[in-house]
Design a protein around this motif. Structure first.
Motif, short mmCIF file in Angstrom:
data_model
loop_
_atom_site.label_atom_id
_atom_site.label_comp_id
_atom_site.label_asym_id
_atom_site.label_seq_id
_atom_site.Cartn_x
_atom_site.Cartn_y
_atom_site.Cartn_z
N LEU A 1 -43.75 -42.97 48.64
CA LEU A 1 -44.98 -42.44 49.22
C LEU A 1 -46.12 -42.43 48.19
N LEU A 2 -45.81 -42.02 46.97
CA LEU A 2 -46.84 -42.01 45.91
C LEU A 2 -47.28 -43.43 45.56
N ALA A 3 -46.36 -44.38 45.62
CA ALA A 3 -46.74 -45.78 45.36
C ALA A 3 -47.69 -46.28 46.45
N GLY A 4 -47.42 -45.96 47.69
CA GLY A 4 -48.30 -46.35 48.79
C GLY A 4 -49.67 -45.72 48.66
N LEU A 5 -49.68 -44.41 48.35
CA LEU A 5 -50.97 -43.72 48.17
C LEU A 5 -51.74 -44.28 46.97
#
Length: 188
Positions: free
Chosen positions: A40-44
């Motif tokens: 999720l942090l990579a996508g954000l």
């Protein structure tokens, strides 16, 4: 130990049943939480162009389609992890089996999900017990379980769900219970 305490113990048999609070469930909940948060942090990071991960630089990812895919996988993993943490905290499937000759009752207690039937309890007279059934299925998805056979009711599982119990332990538990209740042991 006094004679009355010893006779009381021989009149009652109580076995705990392991529910969702198994080490394997806790391991997978931790893995899914960490992996989901990372995805999720990579996508954000790819959307905001700000590096939110200390160990890599996902700002180099193109948001469409890579960042969206990473965010989707992160949400999916965190959703599954949340479900696992709830199941673990509620200890779904955990409880005990109690067979009491003094009160002439069988009591099966399990924990369930939220709601009116959170605590599942079956309370039957010992005279309704007809047999102890052993169910063994080998192969790709092995199953080894003990069931309580009651008059006019479907068979009730007595063992935990998930990892199969070793065959010798299953046979010993079944034989001990059948001997205690003085009923036949079926399925072996």
């Amino acid at each position: 130990m006094t004679a009355s305490a010893s006779s009381r113990e021989s009149q009652s048999l109580k076995r705990t049943v392991l529910g969702a609070r198994r080490p394997s469930n806790i391991f997978w909940a931790i893995v899914l939480t960490g992996g989901g948060a990372g995805f999720l942090l990579a996508g954000l990071s790819s959307y905001l162009q700000i590096n939110l991960l200390p160990f890599s630089d996902p700002t180099q990812l193109i948001f469409i389609p890579q960042g969206i895919a990473m965010g989707f996988y992160g949400f999916a993993a965190l959703g599954l992890a949340t479900y696992l943490w709830v199941v673990i905290s509620l200890d779904v499937g955990g409880g005990y089996n109690e067979f009491d000759k003094a009160s002439k009752r069988v009591r099966i207690v399990r924990s369930g999900f939220f709601g009116q039937n959170r605590r599942i309890e079956i309370n039957q007279p010992l005279t309704d017990v007809t047999a102890i059934r052993v169910d063994i299925k080998e192969g790709l998805n092995p199953k080894r379980a003990l069931y309580l056979r009651l008059k006019g009711r479907p068979d009730i599982p007595l063992t935990r769900v998930g990892q199969p119990i070793p065959l010798s332990e299953l046979e010993n538990q079944g034989a001990e219970l059948a001997r205690f209740l003085q009923v036949p042991l079926e399925g072996l």
